[in-house]
Design a protein around this motif. Structure first.
Motif, short mmCIF file in Angstrom:
data_model
loop_
_atom_site.label_atom_id
_atom_site.label_comp_id
_atom_site.label_asym_id
_atom_site.label_seq_id
_atom_site.Cartn_x
_atom_site.Cartn_y
_atom_site.Cartn_z
N ALA A 1 0.83 -1.21 0.00
CA ALA A 1 0.00 0.00 0.00
C ALA A 1 0.87 1.26 0.00
CB ALA A 1 -0.93 -0.01 1.21
N ALA A 2 1.94 1.26 0.77
CA ALA A 2 2.81 2.44 0.84
C ALA A 2 3.48 2.72 -0.50
CB ALA A 2 3.87 2.23 1.93
N ILE A 3 3.96 1.68 -1.17
CA ILE A 3 4.61 1.87 -2.47
C ILE A 3 3.59 2.35 -3.51
CG2 ILE A 3 5.78 0.69 -4.37
CD1 ILE A 3 7.17 -1.03 -2.20
N ALA A 4 2.39 1.77 -3.50
CA ALA A 4 1.35 2.20 -4.44
C ALA A 4 0.96 3.66 -4.19
CB ALA A 4 0.13 1.29 -4.31
N HIS A 5 0.86 4.04 -2.91
CA HIS A 5 0.51 5.42 -2.56
C HIS A 5 1.60 6.38 -3.02
CE1 HIS A 5 -1.41 8.63 -0.30
NE2 HIS A 5 -0.22 8.92 0.22
N TYR A 6 2.85 6.02 -2.81
CA TYR A 6 3.97 6.88 -3.22
C TYR A 6 4.04 7.00 -4.74
CZ TYR A 6 8.65 8.91 -3.35
OH TYR A 6 9.72 9.73 -3.57
N ALA A 7 3.79 5.91 -5.46
CA ALA A 7 3.79 5.94 -6.92
C ALA A 7 2.67 6.85 -7.42
CB ALA A 7 3.64 4.54 -7.49
N ALA A 8 1.50 6.79 -6.79
CA ALA A 8 0.39 7.67 -7.19
C ALA A 8 0.76 9.13 -6.96
CB ALA A 8 -0.87 7.31 -6.41
#
Length: 122
Positions: free
Chosen positions: A92-99
């Motif tokens: 979730a953290a990586i997906a949020h940062y990519a967004a």
């Protein structure tokens, strides 16, 4: 201490290593032919087989990183508050940062793999 040597007086010592057997049931190892086993298989990990009818989870890739102690504490705190495991917190953290990076223009709006598929289809 004197080194141990074989003498005519000490006939209890074997003449060579072939005579030495450990235990009564010492056997030579037999090679078993096994089917192809993936490195992450449940069997190799000592886990029980997947229950019938249970779908496999998403495909994952091993990623080895080191994190700061503060970050590790944050992952633990988030997990305790949300009930998520470290894997889910990290995803979730990586997906949020990519967004965030896409919104700020630092990453393309469409992921690279999707762009490549679109150009090949054209």
């Amino acid at each position: 201490m004197t080194p141990r040597t074989r003498t005519a007086d000490n006939s209890q010592l074997p003449d060579d290593d072939e005579d030495i057997n450990v235990g009564d049931d010492a056997k030579t190892p037999t090679s078993r032919k096994r089917g192809a086993v993936t490195p992450n298989s449940r069997k190799q990990l000592g886990r029980p087989e997947r229950r019938r009818g249970r779908k496999p989870g998403p495909t994952r890739v091993m990623m080895n990183v080191r994190v700061l102690l503060e970050t590790d504490d944050l992952v633990t705190e988030i997990g305790e508050e949300t009930g998520m495991g470290p894997q889910d917190v990290t995803d979730a953290a990586i997906a949020h940062y990519a967004a965030y990076l896409r919104r700020s223009g630092k990453l393309p709006k469409v992921p690279k793999t999707v762009q490549e598929e679109q150009t090949e289809a054209s």
